[in-house]
Enzyme design. Structure first.
Site, PDB file in Angstrom:
ATOM      1  N   ARG A 262      -1.893  -5.303 -15.850  1.00  0.00           N
ATOM      2  CA  ARG A 262      -1.359  -4.047 -15.306  1.00  0.00           C
ATOM      3  C   ARG A 262      -0.437  -3.493 -16.390  1.00  0.00           C
ATOM      4  O   ARG A 262       0.756  -3.753 -16.409  1.00  0.00           O
ATOM      5  CB  ARG A 262      -0.585  -4.369 -14.029  1.00  0.00           C
ATOM      6  CG  ARG A 262      -0.212  -3.174 -13.186  1.00  0.00           C
ATOM      7  CD  ARG A 262       0.559  -3.649 -11.958  1.00  0.00           C
ATOM      8  NE  ARG A 262       0.799  -2.578 -11.040  1.00  0.00           N
ATOM      9  CZ  ARG A 262      -0.027  -2.234 -10.042  1.00  0.00           C
ATOM     10  NH1 ARG A 262      -1.134  -2.904  -9.839  1.00  0.00           N
ATOM     11  NH2 ARG A 262       0.271  -1.249  -9.251  1.00  0.00           N
TER      12      ARG A 262
ATOM     13  N   ASP B 286       6.714  -5.994   1.627  1.00  0.00           N
ATOM     14  CA  ASP B 286       5.820  -4.842   1.503  1.00  0.00           C
ATOM     15  C   ASP B 286       4.890  -4.898   2.715  1.00  0.00           C
ATOM     16  O   ASP B 286       4.002  -5.741   2.783  1.00  0.00           O
ATOM     17  CB  ASP B 286       5.017  -4.876   0.197  1.00  0.00           C
ATOM     18  CG  ASP B 286       4.381  -3.517  -0.089  1.00  0.00           C
ATOM     19  OD1 ASP B 286       4.244  -2.730   0.875  1.00  0.00           O
ATOM     20  OD2 ASP B 286       4.024  -3.251  -1.244  1.00  0.00           O
TER      21      ASP B 286
ATOM     22  N   ASP C 256       2.055   0.929   8.166  1.00  0.00           N
ATOM     23  CA  ASP C 256       3.117   0.542   7.215  1.00  0.00           C
ATOM     24  C   ASP C 256       4.444   0.409   7.971  1.00  0.00           C
ATOM     25  O   ASP C 256       5.171  -0.572   7.819  1.00  0.00           O
ATOM     26  CB  ASP C 256       3.299   1.602   6.120  1.00  0.00           C
ATOM     27  CG  ASP C 256       2.133   1.700   5.151  1.00  0.00           C
ATOM     28  OD1 ASP C 256       2.281   1.266   4.004  1.00  0.00           O
ATOM     29  OD2 ASP C 256       1.068   2.229   5.542  1.00  0.00           O
TER      30      ASP C 256
ATOM     31  N   LYS D  53      -5.027  -9.551  -5.656  1.00  0.00           N
ATOM     32  CA  LYS D  53      -5.473  -9.938  -7.004  1.00  0.00           C
ATOM     33  C   LYS D  53      -4.845 -11.278  -7.416  1.00  0.00           C
ATOM     34  O   LYS D  53      -5.493 -12.100  -8.060  1.00  0.00           O
ATOM     35  CB  LYS D  53      -5.097  -8.852  -8.021  1.00  0.00           C
ATOM     36  CG  LYS D  53      -5.905  -7.568  -7.847  1.00  0.00           C
ATOM     37  CD  LYS D  53      -5.631  -6.568  -8.961  1.00  0.00           C
ATOM     38  CE  LYS D  53      -4.444  -5.677  -8.724  1.00  0.00           C
ATOM     39  NZ  LYS D  53      -4.517  -4.788  -7.565  1.00  0.00           N
TER      40      LYS D  53
ATOM     41  N   SER E 182      -4.173  -4.153  -4.259  1.00  0.00           N
ATOM     42  CA  SER E 182      -3.056  -4.940  -3.713  1.00  0.00           C
ATOM     43  C   SER E 182      -2.813  -6.267  -4.408  1.00  0.00           C
ATOM     44  O   SER E 182      -3.501  -6.668  -5.344  1.00  0.00           O
ATOM     45  CB  SER E 182      -3.250  -5.194  -2.205  1.00  0.00           C
ATOM     46  OG  SER E 182      -4.054  -6.334  -1.967  1.00  0.00           O
TER      47      SER E 182
ATOM     48  N   THR F 245      -1.765   0.590   0.154  1.00  0.00           N
ATOM     49  CA  THR F 245      -2.048   1.512   1.264  1.00  0.00           C
ATOM     50  C   THR F 245      -3.310   2.328   0.992  1.00  0.00           C
ATOM     51  O   THR F 245      -4.077   2.624   1.918  1.00  0.00           O
ATOM     52  CB  THR F 245      -0.838   2.451   1.509  1.00  0.00           C
ATOM     53  OG1 THR F 245       0.317   1.628   1.703  1.00  0.00           O
ATOM     54  CG2 THR F 245      -1.027   3.322   2.733  1.00  0.00           C
TER      55      THR F 245
ATOM     56  N   ILE G 245       2.555  -2.962   3.867  1.00  0.00           N
ATOM     57  CA  ILE G 245       1.155  -2.820   3.423  1.00  0.00           C
ATOM     58  C   ILE G 245       1.196  -2.537   1.927  1.00  0.00           C
ATOM     59  O   ILE G 245       1.621  -1.464   1.504  1.00  0.00           O
ATOM     60  CB  ILE G 245       0.412  -1.665   4.129  1.00  0.00           C
ATOM     61  CG1 ILE G 245       0.250  -1.966   5.619  1.00  0.00           C
ATOM     62  CG2 ILE G 245      -0.956  -1.458   3.484  1.00  0.00           C
ATOM     63  CD1 ILE G 245      -0.678  -1.012   6.352  1.00  0.00           C
ATOM     64  N   ASP G 246       0.799  -3.519   1.147  1.00  0.00           N
ATOM     65  CA  ASP G 246       0.634  -3.250  -0.276  1.00  0.00           C
ATOM     66  C   ASP G 246      -0.818  -2.834  -0.472  1.00  0.00           C
ATOM     67  O   ASP G 246      -1.727  -3.476   0.062  1.00  0.00           O
ATOM     68  CB  ASP G 246       0.932  -4.510  -1.102  1.00  0.00           C
ATOM     69  CG  ASP G 246       0.789  -4.224  -2.573  1.00  0.00           C
ATOM     70  OD1 ASP G 246       1.288  -3.179  -3.025  1.00  0.00           O
ATOM     71  OD2 ASP G 246       0.153  -5.028  -3.282  1.00  0.00           O
TER      72      ASP G 246
ATOM     73  N   ASP H  83       6.064  -5.474  -4.774  1.00  0.00           N
ATOM     74  CA  ASP H  83       4.657  -5.393  -5.187  1.00  0.00           C
ATOM     75  C   ASP H  83       4.213  -6.644  -5.951  1.00  0.00           C
ATOM     76  O   ASP H  83       3.030  -6.738  -6.334  1.00  0.00           O
ATOM     77  CB  ASP H  83       4.423  -4.176  -6.079  1.00  0.00           C
ATOM     78  CG  ASP H  83       4.391  -2.879  -5.272  1.00  0.00           C
ATOM     79  OD1 ASP H  83       4.085  -2.941  -4.073  1.00  0.00           O
ATOM     80  OD2 ASP H  83       4.672  -1.816  -5.855  1.00  0.00           O
TER      81      ASP H  83
ATOM     82  N   HIS I 185      -3.034   3.122 -11.825  1.00  0.00           N
ATOM     83  CA  HIS I 185      -1.999   2.099 -11.617  1.00  0.00           C
ATOM     84  C   HIS I 185      -1.924   1.136 -12.812  1.00  0.00           C
ATOM     85  O   HIS I 185      -1.083   0.246 -12.849  1.00  0.00           O
ATOM     86  CB  HIS I 185      -2.262   1.313 -10.330  1.00  0.00           C
ATOM     87  CG  HIS I 185      -2.031   2.142  -9.101  1.00  0.00           C
ATOM     88  ND1 HIS I 185      -2.181   1.651  -7.829  1.00  0.00           N
ATOM     89  CD2 HIS I 185      -1.657   3.436  -8.951  1.00  0.00           C
ATOM     90  CE1 HIS I 185      -1.909   2.603  -6.950  1.00  0.00           C
ATOM     91  NE2 HIS I 185      -1.598   3.703  -7.617  1.00  0.00           N
TER      92      HIS I 185
ATOM     93  N   GLU J  89       9.840  -1.882   1.665  1.00  0.00           N
ATOM     94  CA  GLU J  89       9.418  -0.663   0.973  1.00  0.00           C
ATOM     95  C   GLU J  89       9.731   0.594   1.780  1.00  0.00           C
ATOM     96  O   GLU J  89      10.119   1.616   1.215  1.00  0.00           O
ATOM     97  CB  GLU J  89       7.906  -0.700   0.681  1.00  0.00           C
ATOM     98  CG  GLU J  89       7.464   0.613   0.050  1.00  0.00           C
ATOM     99  CD  GLU J  89       6.057   0.617  -0.509  1.00  0.00           C
ATOM    100  OE1 GLU J  89       5.289  -0.315  -0.253  1.00  0.00           O
ATOM    101  OE2 GLU J  89       5.744   1.592  -1.221  1.00  0.00           O
TER     102      GLU J  89
HETATM  103  P1  AMP Z   1      -2.749  -1.761  -6.628  1.00  0.00           P
HETATM  104  O1  AMP Z   1      -3.293  -1.946  -5.255  1.00  0.00           O
HETATM  105  O2  AMP Z   1      -2.692  -3.033  -7.417  1.00  0.00           O
HETATM  106  O3  AMP Z   1      -3.382  -0.651  -7.360  1.00  0.00           O
HETATM  107  O4  AMP Z   1      -1.217  -1.424  -6.466  1.00  0.00           O
HETATM  108  C1  AMP Z   1      -0.645  -0.799  -5.376  1.00  0.00           C
HETATM  109  C2  AMP Z   1       0.776  -0.460  -5.756  1.00  0.00           C
HETATM  110  O5  AMP Z   1       0.770   0.391  -6.890  1.00  0.00           O
HETATM  111  C3  AMP Z   1       1.550   0.306  -4.708  1.00  0.00           C
HETATM  112  O6  AMP Z   1       2.333  -0.569  -3.973  1.00  0.00           O
HETATM  113  C4  AMP Z   1       2.448   1.245  -5.516  1.00  0.00           C
HETATM  114  O7  AMP Z   1       3.804   0.886  -5.418  1.00  0.00           O
HETATM  115  C5  AMP Z   1       2.011   1.032  -6.948  1.00  0.00           C
HETATM  116  N1  AMP Z   1       1.865   2.269  -7.737  1.00  0.00           N
HETATM  117  C6  AMP Z   1       1.839   3.538  -7.313  1.00  0.00           C
HETATM  118  N2  AMP Z   1       1.713   4.392  -8.370  1.00  0.00           N
HETATM  119  C7  AMP Z   1       1.638   3.627  -9.477  1.00  0.00           C
HETATM  120  C8  AMP Z   1       1.517   3.905 -10.886  1.00  0.00           C
HETATM  121  N3  AMP Z   1       1.430   5.144 -11.346  1.00  0.00           N
HETATM  122  N4  AMP Z   1       1.487   2.853 -11.740  1.00  0.00           N
HETATM  123  C9  AMP Z   1       1.556   1.601 -11.290  1.00  0.00           C
HETATM  124  N5  AMP Z   1       1.696   1.266  -9.980  1.00  0.00           N
HETATM  125  C10 AMP Z   1       1.728   2.267  -9.075  1.00  0.00           C
HETATM  126 MG    MG Z   2       3.128  -1.908  -2.521  1.00  0.00          MG
END
Ligand code: AMP
Ligand code: MG
Length: 331
Positions: A258, A122, A46, A244, A241, A127, A124-125, A273, A217, A69
Site C-alpha cells: 500500500r 473500525d 457502520d 488482506k 479491507s 465500506t 466496517i473497514d 485500518d 488507495h 472511526e
Molecule cells: P482498502 O479496502 O484496503 O482499499 O482500504 C479501505 C480504507 O482505505 C478505508 O478504511 C479508508 O480509510 C482508506 N482510504 C480512503 N481513501 C484512501 C486513499 N486515498 N489512500 C489510502 N487509503 C484510503
Molecule cells: Mg477503514
C-alpha cells in the site's frame, strides 16, 4: 489464565455480534450509503456496529478509552436524520428499547484517543467493498503504550479458504491474535478454530501479491514496477479491507503493498485500518513495516504519523521487497 483472555473473548463476541448486524443490514438494504463530510461513503451498518461494539467495550472495560472511526457529530447532523432513524431501528433489534440518543452516546464513546491503554475500532473497514457486495472487515484492537496487544477482525463474507464455499452468503470467519500467543481463525459456520501460519515462500517468482480493489488507495502501477524487479510473475489478488492481512496470515497471499505516491504522499494511514491486521499477521509469522522498513508506530494518536506506506508480508520476502522499494526510490 493466559494474559488478555478476557479481552480476546469479549472482542471476539463483540465482532461476531457486529458481523450479524452488518450482514442483516446488507441483506435488507443492499447498497444504500450516505456521504460523510469528506465524501467517503458510510452506511447504517457502520454506525450501528460501532454503537454495539462501544457499548460492549464500555460495559466490560469501563476504564479503557475507545477510538472508533465514526463520529456522532456527523450522525446527528440534520442531513443524517434518516440514517440515524434507521440505525436506531436496527439497533433496537439487538438492544430492546435503545433510543436515538443511546445510539449517539454509544457511537460517541468511541471518540476518546487519550488513554495509555485504548481500543481502536473500525466498525466496517472497506465500506466500499461492503456496499459493492464484496469483502469488508470489522476490526478491533487493544493498544497499550503504543503496542498492539490484542487484535480481532471479523470478515463476514470471507470463505474459510479461497475457492471454498462461502462468499457473501456464508457466515465468514474471524481472525484473532494476542501478542506472544499466536493467531487463530474461527469459522463462523462450523465453530472450528485453526491456528494460522504464513506461507514459507521466499522466492520472488512464486509469491502472491494482494492489494486493494480501490486503485487509488495505493499505487498499483508503482507497486507492480517495484516487485517486477524481483521477478514477480503471478497476477495480483485484489481484496477490500483488512481481510488482506488475514489472507497472508493463512498462507493464501505473501505480500500486501500500500504505497502512496504523488498527491497522496502526505496522507497518513488511520490506526484502525491496520492495528488488528498487523497483530494477526505478525502472530502468524509474518512481518509488517512501512515502505522504509520502519515498524508501525501506534503511539502517535489516530494516524500512523511516523510511517509512510505499508509493506505486509509472510516475512520471508520482506527484506528483498524493502530493498527493491529503496532502489526504485533512489532511481
Ligand atoms: P482498502 O479496502 O484496503 O482499499 O482500504 C479501505 C480504507 O482505505 C478505508 O478504511 C479508508 O480509510 C482508506 N482510504 C480512503 N481513501 C484512501 C486513499 N486515498 N489512500 C489510502 N487509503 C484510503
Ligand atoms: Mg477503514
Amino acid at each position: 489464565m493466559l494474559a488478555y483472555s478476557k479481552e480476546r473473548e469479549i472482542a471476539l463476541q463483540a465482532t461476531i455480534v457486529a458481523s450479524q448486524f452488518c450482514e442483516k443490514v446488507r441483506r435488507d438494504q443492499a447498497s444504500q450509503a450516505f456521504a460523510k463530510p469528506d465524501h467517503s461513503p458510510v452506511t447504517v451498518a457502520d454506525y450501528g456496529a460501532q454503537a454495539l461494539i462501544c457499548q460492549t467495550l464500555k460495559a466490560q472495560f469501563p476504564q479503557d478509552a475507545v477510538v472508533g472511526e465514526e463520529d456522532p457529530l456527523v450522525l446527528s447532523s440534520p442531513g443524517m436524520q434518516s440514517c440515524l432513524d434507521q440505525v436506531t431501528a436496527y439497533v433496537q433489534t439487538w438492544v430492546t428499547g435503545a433510543t436515538s440518543q443511546d445510539v449517539l452516546d454509544w457511537v460517541g464513546q468511541g471518540q476518546d484517543p487519550t488513554g495509555q491503554r485504548f481500543w481502536t475500532v473500525d466498525p466496517i473497514d472497506g465500506t466500499k467493498g461492503y456496499v459493492r457486495g464484496d469483502q469488508y472487515a470489522i476490526a478491533l484492537a487493544l493498544i497499550e503504550e503504543g503496542v498492539v496487544q490484542v487484535g480481532v477482525m471479523a470478515c463476514p463474507a470471507l470463505p474459510v479458504q479461497f475457492g471454498g464455499t462461502g462468499g457473501p452468503q456464508s457466515p465468514g470467519v474471524v481472525f484473532t491474535a494476542v501478542r506472544g500467543q499466536g493467531a487463530e481463525m474461527l469459522s463462523l459456520a462450523s465453530g472450528t478454530r485453526s491456528p494460522l501460519a504464513v506461507n514459507r515462500i521466499s522466492t520472488p517468482q512464486g509469491f502472491q501479491l494482494i492489494e486493494s480493489v480501490e486503485r487509488d488507495h495505493g499505487t498499483p502501477e508503482w507497486q507492480h514496477r517495484v516487485i517486477q524487479s524481483l521477478g514477480w510473475q503471478l497476477p495480483p489478488l485484489r481484496m477490500d479491507s483488512l481481510a488482506k492481512y488475514g489472507a497472508i496470515a493463512r498462507g493464501e497471499a505473501d505480500l500486501y503493498l500500500r504505497l502512496p505516491t504523488g498527491n497522496s504522499l502526505q496522507r497518513r494511514e488511520n490506526i484502525w485500518d491496520h492495528a488488528a491486521g498487523v497483530i494477526v499477521l505478525e502472530e502468524a509469522g509474518g512481518k509488517v513495516t512501512d515502505q522504509w522498513g520502519k515498524p508501525l508506530n501506534f503511539a502517535c494518536g489516530t494516524k500512523l504519523q511516523d510511517n509512510e506506506g505499508i509493506v505486509a508480508s509472510n516475512g520471508y520476502i520482506h527484506e528483498a521487497v524493502l530493498e527493491a522499494i529503496g532502489e526504485r526510490a533512489e532511481a
